[in-house]
Design a protein around this motif. Structure first.
Motif, PDB file in Angstrom:
ATOM      1  N   ILE A  58      -3.617   5.050 -10.317  1.00 23.10           N
ATOM      2  CA  ILE A  58      -3.576   5.382  -9.049  1.00 23.10           C
ATOM      3  C   ILE A  58      -5.408   5.271  -8.706  1.00 23.10           C
ATOM      4  O   ILE A  58      -6.143   5.516  -9.508  1.00 23.10           O
ATOM      5  CB  ILE A  58      -3.551   7.059  -8.760  1.00 23.10           C
ATOM      6  N   SER A  59      -5.624   4.728  -7.564  1.00 20.16           N
ATOM      7  CA  SER A  59      -6.908   4.433  -7.275  1.00 20.16           C
ATOM      8  C   SER A  59      -7.344   5.750  -6.337  1.00 20.16           C
ATOM      9  O   SER A  59      -6.681   6.026  -5.336  1.00 20.16           O
ATOM     10  CB  SER A  59      -6.988   3.248  -6.243  1.00 20.16           C
ATOM     11  N   THR A  60      -8.210   6.653  -6.938  1.00 20.74           N
ATOM     12  CA  THR A  60      -8.727   7.862  -6.048  1.00 20.74           C
ATOM     13  C   THR A  60     -10.338   7.716  -5.808  1.00 20.74           C
ATOM     14  O   THR A  60     -10.808   6.570  -6.396  1.00 20.74           O
ATOM     15  CB  THR A  60      -8.550   9.002  -7.412  1.00 20.74           C
TER      16      THR A  60
ATOM     17  N   ARG B  86       0.767  -1.116   0.197  1.00 22.78           N
ATOM     18  CA  ARG B  86      -0.141   0.255   0.008  1.00 22.78           C
ATOM     19  C   ARG B  86       0.887   1.215   0.082  1.00 22.78           C
ATOM     20  O   ARG B  86       1.671   1.477   0.878  1.00 22.78           O
ATOM     21  CB  ARG B  86      -1.027   0.022   1.259  1.00 22.78           C
ATOM     22  N   GLN B  87       0.763   2.004  -1.084  1.00 19.14           N
ATOM     23  CA  GLN B  87       1.483   3.160  -1.012  1.00 19.14           C
ATOM     24  C   GLN B  87       0.490   4.555  -1.383  1.00 19.14           C
ATOM     25  O   GLN B  87       0.107   4.619  -2.289  1.00 19.14           O
ATOM     26  CB  GLN B  87       2.390   3.311  -2.216  1.00 19.14           C
ATOM     27  N   ASP B  88       0.368   5.381  -0.527  1.00 20.65           N
ATOM     28  CA  ASP B  88      -0.515   6.518  -0.647  1.00 20.65           C
ATOM     29  C   ASP B  88       0.192   7.650  -1.263  1.00 20.65           C
ATOM     30  O   ASP B  88       1.269   7.702  -1.063  1.00 20.65           O
ATOM     31  CB  ASP B  88      -1.227   7.026   0.726  1.00 20.65           C
TER      32      ASP B  88
ATOM     33  N   GLY C  24      -5.482  12.835  -5.021  1.00 24.56           N
ATOM     34  CA  GLY C  24      -4.298  11.740  -4.884  1.00 24.56           C
ATOM     35  C   GLY C  24      -5.109  10.539  -4.664  1.00 24.56           C
ATOM     36  O   GLY C  24      -6.432  10.350  -4.631  1.00 24.56           O
ATOM     37  N   GLY C  25      -4.239   9.319  -4.284  1.00 27.09           N
ATOM     38  CA  GLY C  25      -5.004   8.175  -3.820  1.00 27.09           C
ATOM     39  C   GLY C  25      -3.818   7.047  -3.493  1.00 27.09           C
ATOM     40  O   GLY C  25      -2.644   7.367  -3.247  1.00 27.09           O
ATOM     41  N   GLN C  26      -4.138   5.641  -3.588  1.00 25.32           N
ATOM     42  CA  GLN C  26      -3.041   4.638  -3.663  1.00 25.32           C
ATOM     43  C   GLN C  26      -2.674   4.393  -4.908  1.00 25.32           C
ATOM     44  O   GLN C  26      -3.463   4.329  -5.939  1.00 25.32           O
ATOM     45  CB  GLN C  26      -3.725   3.648  -2.950  1.00 25.32           C
TER      46      GLN C  26
ATOM     47  N   LYS D 137       0.023  12.047  -2.687  1.00 25.34           N
ATOM     48  CA  LYS D 137      -0.713  13.157  -2.641  1.00 25.34           C
ATOM     49  C   LYS D 137      -0.726  13.625  -3.876  1.00 25.34           C
ATOM     50  O   LYS D 137       0.112  13.224  -4.881  1.00 25.34           O
ATOM     51  CB  LYS D 137      -0.342  14.189  -1.380  1.00 25.34           C
TER      52      LYS D 137
END
Length: 129
Positions: free
Chosen positions: A103-105, A77-79, A121-123, A81
């Motif tokens: 990116i999953s937003t 898991r990498q968040d 942003g997201g993962q 911004k």
């Protein structure tokens, strides 16, 4: 669980591209896989894909174009911004000219250009080039 399924599907696509196949079949699949493939189709990395038997065990047939060099899933898991997306892209992708980070937003699965445009942003899910 979902990232493992996506990783297997993407590795199957890369291996089929290296062997010169025109299409490949992916199974098992998930909704994230079909969203990832939709982004690849919009950006011109695959020709088309069809989802077969959506009520039971899904099967996707992907028509390859010969343009994918590598695509991978970030399994941890990498968040990220919105302001850090460009720096992450420069570290991850080999050059500035091609490749996309997915990116999953909150607005769904987006590539890095669309996420920057929408300022969300997201993962990080994965990347392809």
């Amino acid at each position: 669980m979902g990232r493992r399924i996506l990783n297997e599907a993407l590795r199957k696509i890369v291996n089929a591209e290296k062997r010169g196949f025109a299409n490949t079949h992916l199974q098992p699949v998930s909704n994230v896989t079909s969203s990832f493939l939709n982004i690849m189709k919009q950006r011109g990395y695959i020709k088309d894909f069809q989802v077969h038997d959506p009520q039971r065990v899904k099967n996707i047939t992907v028509d390859l174009q010969g343009r994918v060099k590598d695509c991978r899933v970030i399994t941890y898991r990498q968040d990220i911004k919105a302001r850090d997306i460009e720096n992450y892209r420069l570290r991850t992708l080999p050059t500035r000219q091609w490749g996309y980070v997915v990116i999953s937003t909150p607005n769904g699965l987006l590539d890095h250009e669309e996420a920057i445009r929408q300022n969300v942003g997201g993962q990080v899910i994965g990347f392809f080039y």
